[in-house]
Design a protein around this motif. Structure first.
Motif, PDB file in Angstrom:
ATOM      1  N   UNK A   6       0.846  -1.174   0.000  1.00 26.34           N
ATOM      2  CA  UNK A   6       0.000   0.000   0.000  1.00 26.34           C
ATOM      3  C   UNK A   6       0.891   1.237   0.000  1.00 26.34           C
ATOM      4  N   UNK A   7       0.595   2.168  -0.892  1.00 24.10           N
ATOM      5  CA  UNK A   7       1.381   3.388  -0.961  1.00 24.10           C
ATOM      6  C   UNK A   7       1.128   4.242   0.268  1.00 24.10           C
ATOM      7  N   UNK A   8       2.200   4.791   0.796  1.00 21.79           N
ATOM      8  CA  UNK A   8       2.130   5.643   1.977  1.00 21.79           C
ATOM      9  C   UNK A   8       2.545   7.061   1.590  1.00 21.79           C
ATOM     10  N   UNK A   9       2.010   8.033   2.273  1.00 27.57           N
ATOM     11  CA  UNK A   9       2.363   9.429   2.043  1.00 27.57           C
ATOM     12  C   UNK A   9       2.873  10.026   3.340  1.00 27.57           C
ATOM     13  N   UNK A  10       3.979  10.725   3.234  1.00 35.31           N
ATOM     14  CA  UNK A  10       4.556  11.440   4.371  1.00 35.31           C
ATOM     15  C   UNK A  10       4.498  12.917   4.001  1.00 35.31           C
ATOM     16  N   UNK A  11       3.481  13.617   4.489  1.00 38.12           N
ATOM     17  CA  UNK A  11       3.215  14.992   4.103  1.00 38.12           C
ATOM     18  C   UNK A  11       3.637  15.938   5.212  1.00 38.12           C
ATOM     19  N   UNK A  12       4.507  16.880   4.858  1.00 39.70           N
ATOM     20  CA  UNK A  12       5.004  17.877   5.802  1.00 39.70           C
ATOM     21  C   UNK A  12       4.535  19.256   5.374  1.00 39.70           C
ATOM     22  N   UNK A  13       4.337  20.118   6.347  1.00 41.38           N
ATOM     23  CA  UNK A  13       4.059  21.509   6.021  1.00 41.38           C
ATOM     24  C   UNK A  13       5.351  22.291   6.151  1.00 41.38           C
ATOM     25  N   UNK A  28      -6.476   7.780  -3.789  1.00 42.05           N
ATOM     26  CA  UNK A  28      -6.205   8.616  -2.617  1.00 42.05           C
ATOM     27  C   UNK A  28      -7.397   8.711  -1.661  1.00 42.05           C
ATOM     28  N   UNK A  29      -8.197   7.660  -1.583  1.00 31.42           N
ATOM     29  CA  UNK A  29      -9.418   7.707  -0.768  1.00 31.42           C
ATOM     30  C   UNK A  29      -9.126   7.881   0.717  1.00 31.42           C
ATOM     31  N   UNK A  30      -8.066   7.264   1.248  1.00 31.06           N
ATOM     32  CA  UNK A  30      -7.751   7.407   2.677  1.00 31.06           C
ATOM     33  C   UNK A  30      -7.318   8.832   3.007  1.00 31.06           C
ATOM     34  N   UNK A  31      -6.516   9.404   2.137  1.00 36.22           N
ATOM     35  CA  UNK A  31      -6.060  10.780   2.319  1.00 36.22           C
ATOM     36  C   UNK A  31      -7.245  11.745   2.283  1.00 36.22           C
ATOM     37  N   UNK A  32      -8.117  11.557   1.306  1.00 38.63           N
ATOM     38  CA  UNK A  32      -9.290  12.425   1.161  1.00 38.63           C
ATOM     39  C   UNK A  32     -10.196  12.296   2.375  1.00 38.63           C
ATOM     40  N   UNK A  33     -10.464  11.077   2.828  1.00 38.28           N
ATOM     41  CA  UNK A  33     -11.305  10.865   4.008  1.00 38.28           C
ATOM     42  C   UNK A  33     -10.716  11.558   5.239  1.00 38.28           C
ATOM     43  N   UNK A  34      -9.412  11.444   5.410  1.00 37.95           N
ATOM     44  CA  UNK A  34      -8.758  12.046   6.573  1.00 37.95           C
ATOM     45  C   UNK A  34      -8.981  13.563   6.597  1.00 37.95           C
ATOM     46  N   UNK A  47     -13.868  14.344 -10.056  1.00 39.13           N
ATOM     47  CA  UNK A  47     -12.919  14.484 -11.154  1.00 39.13           C
ATOM     48  C   UNK A  47     -11.751  15.404 -10.860  1.00 39.13           C
ATOM     49  N   UNK A  48     -11.691  15.975  -9.656  1.00 39.48           N
ATOM     50  CA  UNK A  48     -10.612  16.886  -9.303  1.00 39.48           C
ATOM     51  C   UNK A  48      -9.385  16.074  -8.879  1.00 39.48           C
ATOM     52  N   UNK A  49      -8.206  16.558  -9.195  1.00 36.54           N
ATOM     53  CA  UNK A  49      -6.956  15.871  -8.856  1.00 36.54           C
ATOM     54  C   UNK A  49      -6.757  15.899  -7.334  1.00 36.54           C
ATOM     55  N   UNK A  50      -6.672  14.714  -6.694  1.00 35.28           N
ATOM     56  CA  UNK A  50      -6.512  14.681  -5.227  1.00 35.28           C
ATOM     57  C   UNK A  50      -5.237  15.369  -4.736  1.00 35.28           C
ATOM     58  N   UNK A  51      -4.168  15.286  -5.499  1.00 30.51           N
ATOM     59  CA  UNK A  51      -2.912  15.921  -5.079  1.00 30.51           C
ATOM     60  C   UNK A  51      -3.065  17.438  -5.069  1.00 30.51           C
ATOM     61  N   UNK A  52      -3.688  17.975  -6.094  1.00 29.77           N
ATOM     62  CA  UNK A  52      -3.914  19.419  -6.160  1.00 29.77           C
ATOM     63  C   UNK A  52      -4.838  19.861  -5.030  1.00 29.77           C
TER      64      UNK A  52
END
Length: 180
Positions: A6-13, A28-34, A47-52
């Protein structure tokens, strides 16, 4: 045997604070739900890009508008607690295992590292012969100009001419001006 990673994301501000460390999920359903569970965060459009969307939602200005610090939300989340528990679990070595040991500090001897660096340098110069030729010609020109300057200075000093106008400057040529 089927392996599923499963792909993991490590997102920093900005500033290096974690705002999301966890699975992405399909599309990116888990990221979006969070992020959609955080009060005030706008829902993603179809249809919008989840990363954007994620980058737009987590900006500093959005934090100020919503009155939320995403790093604090993450630190108080169940996801963060699960990650800490997983780190703690994986930090304990299995019984009977030993620490890693390397006979030297470096993976290769010094001479081997030097030869590898020289080989890479040679490749980088000879991949672009016109650049190398121009660089060598300008270096030869600058060196010749420097030598000519030194010879002229010595000749003018030995003749003891009183005409200061024709005396060559005593300072050496700045090679950086000619080679770059």
């Amino acid at each position: 045997m089927l392996c599923y990673f499963q792909l993991q994301l490590f997102l920093l501000k900005r500033g290096g604070e974690e705002i999301y460390v966890g699975p992405l999920g399909r599309h990116s359903c888990h990221l979006i739900d969070y992020f959609e569970q955080i009060e005030g965060v706008s829902k993603i459009q179809d249809g919008y890009n989840p990363a954007t969307w994620m980058l737009e939602v987590t900006t500093q200005s959005q934090e100020e508008i919503l009155g939320v610090r995403f790093s604090e939300v993450y630190k108080n989340s169940e996801l963060h607690q699960r990650n800490k528990a997983l780190i703690k679990e994986l930090s304990i070595p299995p019984p009977g295992s030993s620490d890693l040991h390397f006979p030297t500090q470096y993976s290769r001897p010094f001479l081997t590292q030097c030869l590898a660096c020289l080989w890479k340098q040679r490749l980088s110069y000879w991949r672009n012969p016109p650049y190398t030729v121009v660089l060598e010609e300008s270096s030869i020109y600058a060196g010749g100009e420097y030598l000519l300057d030194k010879v002229c200075c010595r000749l003018l000093r030995t003749t003891n001419t009183k005409d200061e106008y024709f005396k060559a400057p005593e300072e050496p040529i700045n090679f950086l001006d000619h080679t770059n």
